[in-house]
Design an enzyme around this catalytic site. Sequence first.
Site, PDB file in Angstrom:
ATOM      1  CE  LYS A  74      -5.326   1.977  -2.107  1.00  0.00           C
ATOM      2  NZ  LYS A  74      -5.805   3.107  -2.579  1.00  0.00           N
ATOM      3  CD  GLU A  76       1.832  -2.449   2.264  1.00  0.00           C
ATOM      4  OE1 GLU A  76       1.830  -3.497   2.535  1.00  0.00           O
ATOM      5  OE2 GLU A  76       1.308  -1.833   1.073  1.00  0.00           O
ATOM      6  CB  SER A 101      -9.396   5.000  -8.856  1.00  0.00           C
ATOM      7  OG  SER A 101      -9.035   6.444  -8.402  1.00  0.00           O
TER       8      SER A 101
HETATM    9  C1  LIG Z   1      -5.218   3.988  -3.359  1.00  0.00           C
HETATM   10  C2  LIG Z   1      -5.684   4.721  -4.593  1.00  0.00           C
HETATM   11  C3  LIG Z   1      -5.319   4.975  -5.725  1.00  0.00           C
HETATM   12  C4  LIG Z   1      -3.908   4.444  -5.995  1.00  0.00           C
HETATM   13  O1  LIG Z   1      -3.568   3.306  -5.952  1.00  0.00           O
HETATM   14  P1  LIG Z   1      -3.211   2.260  -7.146  1.00  0.00           P
HETATM   15  O2  LIG Z   1      -2.672   0.940  -6.588  1.00  0.00           O
HETATM   16  O3  LIG Z   1      -2.471   2.958  -8.213  1.00  0.00           O
HETATM   17  O4  LIG Z   1      -4.833   2.289  -7.751  1.00  0.00           O
HETATM   18  C5  LIG Z   1      -6.085   5.557  -6.473  1.00  0.00           C
HETATM   19  N1  LIG Z   1      -7.118   5.931  -6.192  1.00  0.00           N
HETATM   20  C6  LIG Z   1      -7.835   5.583  -5.069  1.00  0.00           C
HETATM   21  C7  LIG Z   1      -9.122   6.267  -4.928  1.00  0.00           C
HETATM   22  C8  LIG Z   1      -7.160   4.981  -4.038  1.00  0.00           C
HETATM   23  O5  LIG Z   1      -7.766   4.788  -2.956  1.00  0.00           O
END
Ligand SMILES: *Cc1c(COP(=O)(O)O)cnc(C)c1O
Length: 393
Positions: free
Chosen positions: A89, A111, A377
Site C-alpha cells: 500500500k 478512508e 502483498s
Molecule cells: C489492503 C491489502 C490487500 C487488498 O488491497 P488491494 O487494493 O486489492 O491490493 C491485499 N493484501 C494486503 C496485504 C493488504 O494490506
Amino acid sequence: MNYNVDEKGYYGEFGGAYIPEMLYPNVEELRSKYLEIMDEPEFKSEFNQLLKDYVGRPSPLYFAKRLSEKYNTKIYLKREDLNHTGAHKINNTIGQILVAKRLGKKRIIAETGAGQHGVATATVCALMGLECIVYMGEIDIARQAPNVARMKMLGAEVRAALSGSRTLKDATNEAIRDWINNPVDTHYIIGSAIGPHPYPDMVTRFQSIISEEIKWQLKEKEGKENPDHVVACIGGGSNAAGTFYHFLHEPDVNIIAVEAAGKGIHSGHSAATSKLGKMGIIHGCKTLLMQTADGQITEPYSISAGLDYPGVGPMHAYLSTSSRAEFFSITDEDAMQAGLELCKLEGIIPAIESSHALSVFKERRFKPDDIVVICLSGRGDKDLNTYIEYFKL
Ligand SMILES: *Cc1c(COP(=O)(O)O)cnc(C)c1O
C-alpha cells in the site's frame, strides 16, 4: 484489446467518474494534471528515491524452492511483505502525497476499513509534514485497535463514521463529504485501484513498480522477462493491478486473480465479486458490485480484512468479463491452510490476503516448466490474532 484506461476514463464499460456535482472541480483538477505531474523528471526521481531509501525497494523476487517442489512447478514470490509498513500500500500513498504536494495541497484525508491504508497514509503524511485525517467506521475502530493506535502515533486524527453499518463504505462517504467541504487545500488519498477516474489509473501506475521490477528480476534469474503466470489477490485490486500492469498486453502471460469466497461463494458470507457482482456504482465508479435485487450494496465478508470489499476496481471488472484473466474465489479455510503451508515450507508468515493468492495451487495445475510469479502483498504480523484464534495456537 486495450486493458488500460481509455481517454474517457473507462476500461471497456467499467470506470468513469460518477460523483456529486460539487466534487467535480476536485476530481477534474486531478484528472487534468496527474499524468503531467507523474511525467516530470523531478517527480520521478523523488518517487524513485523514496521507494528505494524509505520503502526498501526493489522488493526481492524470491524463488520458493520447497513450495515449487511440492507443486511441481517454478514458483517465485514478489516480496511486497518486506516493504516498510509491511505491504504494497505504501507504493501508492507515497506517489499520491507527492502529487498532492505538487498540487499545493496542505491537508490529506483518507478512508480506511481495516486500517492498513490509514496507516500507510498516516506514514507518508508524517514523512512530508502534512495534516492527516483518516475516516474509519465506528465498528472498524473498535475491531482494529492496533492500527488506530499506529495512526495516532504517526500524528493522524482518526474520525469515526457513525452512520449506516459504521464500516468502510460509511467511512468513504464521510471522506467524500469532507472533500466537498474542503475543495481547495485538501487531497483525498484513495487506497486501492478504485474510485472515480483518474484514481484507478493513477493508483495502478504507482503500483506498477511491482511488475516493472518483476520483469528485470526475472530476466536476471531466468533469462526472460515474462513469466507464464502472474497471480495476485484482489480486494479493490491495487496489488493485482500493479502485478499485472506490464503483462496486460503480453498474450503469453496468463493472468490469475484470486478473490475471497469467505465461507463459500453462495453462503451469504462472501466477497466473491466476479461471481456475485452486477454492474453498479460504488466509490464513484461503475464496476462489478455485490448488491441486492433493488441495488442495495451487500455487506461483504472475508476472514481477511483487506479483501472484505463488495466491489472490484474497474480494470479487474473488465479483465473478468473480457476473460483476459482467470478468476478464482477462495474460502477462508483454504486461504488459512495455504498461509500455514507457506510458514512451514518457506519460513514466511503471509498476510491472510496474500494467503488467498497462495491457494491457487489447490484450484489449478501448472506444468513443471511453468514460471508462476505470485504477489506476496503483505506480511502476516497484523493477522497474528486471527491465525491464533483460527488454529488455536
Ligand atoms: C489492503 C491489502 C490487500 C487488498 O488491497 P488491494 O487494493 O486489492 O491490493 C491485499 N493484501 C494486503 C496485504 C493488504 O494490506
